[in-house]
Design a protein around this motif. Structure first.
Motif, PDB file in Angstrom:
ATOM      1  N   GLY A  63     -97.097  31.331  11.270  1.00 39.22           N
ATOM      2  CA  GLY A  63     -96.216  31.331  10.108  1.00 39.22           C
ATOM      3  C   GLY A  63     -96.872  30.706   8.895  1.00 39.22           C
ATOM      4  N   GLN A  64     -97.596  29.622   9.096  1.00 41.56           N
ATOM      5  CA  GLN A  64     -98.290  28.976   7.984  1.00 41.56           C
ATOM      6  C   GLN A  64     -99.417  29.865   7.455  1.00 41.56           C
ATOM      7  OE1 GLN A  64     -99.387  25.210   9.652  1.00 41.56           O
ATOM      8  NE2 GLN A  64     -97.388  24.297   9.237  1.00 41.56           N
ATOM      9  N   ALA A  65    -100.093  30.564   8.344  1.00 48.63           N
ATOM     10  CA  ALA A  65    -101.147  31.482   7.903  1.00 48.63           C
ATOM     11  C   ALA A  65    -100.549  32.614   7.074  1.00 48.63           C
ATOM     12  CB  ALA A  65    -101.895  32.046   9.106  1.00 48.63           C
ATOM     13  N   GLY A  66     -99.386  33.094   7.470  1.00 45.83           N
ATOM     14  CA  GLY A  66     -98.705  34.123   6.684  1.00 45.83           C
ATOM     15  C   GLY A  66     -98.307  33.609   5.317  1.00 45.83           C
ATOM     16  N   ILE A 117     -91.826  28.930  -2.743  1.00 44.46           N
ATOM     17  CA  ILE A 117     -92.181  29.587  -1.480  1.00 44.46           C
ATOM     18  C   ILE A 117     -92.517  28.549  -0.415  1.00 44.46           C
ATOM     19  CG2 ILE A 117     -93.940  31.026  -0.351  1.00 44.46           C
ATOM     20  CD1 ILE A 117     -94.071  32.665  -2.946  1.00 44.46           C
ATOM     21  N   LEU A 118     -93.313  27.543  -0.783  1.00 44.28           N
ATOM     22  CA  LEU A 118     -93.695  26.522   0.186  1.00 44.28           C
ATOM     23  C   LEU A 118     -92.486  25.686   0.620  1.00 44.28           C
ATOM     24  CD1 LEU A 118     -97.090  25.353  -1.328  1.00 44.28           C
ATOM     25  CD2 LEU A 118     -96.721  26.823   0.664  1.00 44.28           C
ATOM     26  N   ALA A 119     -91.579  25.407  -0.296  1.00 42.54           N
ATOM     27  CA  ALA A 119     -90.390  24.631   0.057  1.00 42.54           C
ATOM     28  C   ALA A 119     -89.479  25.412   0.988  1.00 42.54           C
ATOM     29  CB  ALA A 119     -89.634  24.232  -1.212  1.00 42.54           C
ATOM     30  N   VAL A 120     -89.302  26.688   0.726  1.00 42.29           N
ATOM     31  CA  VAL A 120     -88.457  27.511   1.594  1.00 42.29           C
ATOM     32  C   VAL A 120     -89.066  27.595   2.982  1.00 42.29           C
ATOM     33  CG1 VAL A 120     -87.702  29.890   1.996  1.00 42.29           C
ATOM     34  CG2 VAL A 120     -87.340  28.834  -0.229  1.00 42.29           C
ATOM     35  N   GLU A 121     -90.381  27.801   3.043  1.00 43.03           N
ATOM     36  CA  GLU A 121     -91.053  27.916   4.347  1.00 43.03           C
ATOM     37  C   GLU A 121     -90.950  26.615   5.127  1.00 43.03           C
ATOM     38  OE1 GLU A 121     -94.167  27.646   7.279  1.00 43.03           O
ATOM     39  OE2 GLU A 121     -94.278  26.560   5.395  1.00 43.03           O
ATOM     40  N   ARG A 122     -90.943  25.501   4.433  1.00 43.66           N
ATOM     41  CA  ARG A 122     -90.954  24.200   5.106  1.00 43.66           C
ATOM     42  C   ARG A 122     -89.555  23.711   5.481  1.00 43.66           C
ATOM     43  NH1 ARG A 122     -93.324  20.652   8.287  1.00 43.66           N
ATOM     44  NH2 ARG A 122     -92.842  18.519   7.714  1.00 43.66           N
ATOM     45  N   TYR A 123     -88.584  23.885   4.580  1.00 41.22           N
ATOM     46  CA  TYR A 123     -87.306  23.199   4.742  1.00 41.22           C
ATOM     47  C   TYR A 123     -86.123  24.086   5.113  1.00 41.22           C
ATOM     48  CZ  TYR A 123     -89.794  19.281   2.786  1.00 41.22           C
ATOM     49  OH  TYR A 123     -90.697  18.283   2.583  1.00 41.22           O
ATOM     50  N   VAL A 124     -86.217  25.393   4.985  1.00 47.58           N
ATOM     51  CA  VAL A 124     -85.093  26.254   5.340  1.00 47.58           C
ATOM     52  C   VAL A 124     -85.110  26.500   6.848  1.00 47.58           C
ATOM     53  CG1 VAL A 124     -84.114  28.563   5.071  1.00 47.58           C
ATOM     54  CG2 VAL A 124     -84.956  27.334   3.090  1.00 47.58           C
ATOM     55  N   VAL A 125     -83.967  26.311   7.474  1.00 48.38           N
ATOM     56  CA  VAL A 125     -83.842  26.459   8.916  1.00 48.38           C
ATOM     57  C   VAL A 125     -83.300  27.849   9.223  1.00 48.38           C
ATOM     58  CG1 VAL A 125     -82.732  25.542  10.972  1.00 48.38           C
ATOM     59  CG2 VAL A 125     -83.439  24.001   9.159  1.00 48.38           C
ATOM     60  N   THR A 126     -83.961  28.550  10.125  1.00 49.33           N
ATOM     61  CA  THR A 126     -83.517  29.881  10.521  1.00 49.33           C
ATOM     62  C   THR A 126     -82.721  29.783  11.822  1.00 49.33           C
ATOM     63  OG1 THR A 126     -85.510  30.299  11.814  1.00 49.33           O
ATOM     64  CG2 THR A 126     -85.582  30.912   9.486  1.00 49.33           C
ATOM     65  N   PRO A 127     -81.967  30.828  12.162  1.00 53.27           N
ATOM     66  CA  PRO A 127     -81.242  30.805  13.433  1.00 53.27           C
ATOM     67  C   PRO A 127     -82.154  30.619  14.645  1.00 53.27           C
ATOM     68  CG  PRO A 127     -80.398  32.553  12.050  1.00 53.27           C
ATOM     69  CD  PRO A 127     -81.614  31.993  11.353  1.00 53.27           C
TER      70      PRO A 127
END
Length: 79
Positions: free
Chosen positions: A10-13, A47-57
């Protein structure tokens, strides 16, 4: 271990998505278009904040199952 590999992928993406925007932002800043460059840097931060802090189901399911498994399964006692 599997979640570590998935996080790495995910981080590579995220890097693949952010890298061209960063190049564009640096190009804007170098050519004197400061407002455009700062706007692109803001997009990168978003983008970096969403990838880091948003929780998915899927994250919630993983956290719940991890807690349930650790509550049921006890580590073996060493003799």
């Amino acid at each position: 271990m599997a979640s570590g590999i998935l996080e790495l992928i995910g981080q590579a993406g995220t890097v693949v998505v952010v890298a061209p925007i960063l190049v564009l932002a640096l190009d804007f800043l170098a050519s004197g278009r400061v407002l455009g460059g700062l706007a692109f840097l803001g997009i990168i931060a978003l983008i970096l904040a969403v990838e880091r802090y948003v929780v998915t189901p899927g994250d919630l399911l993983e956290r719940g199952l991890g807690g349930a498994v650790s509550a049921v399964v006890k580590p073996p006692k060493d003799e």
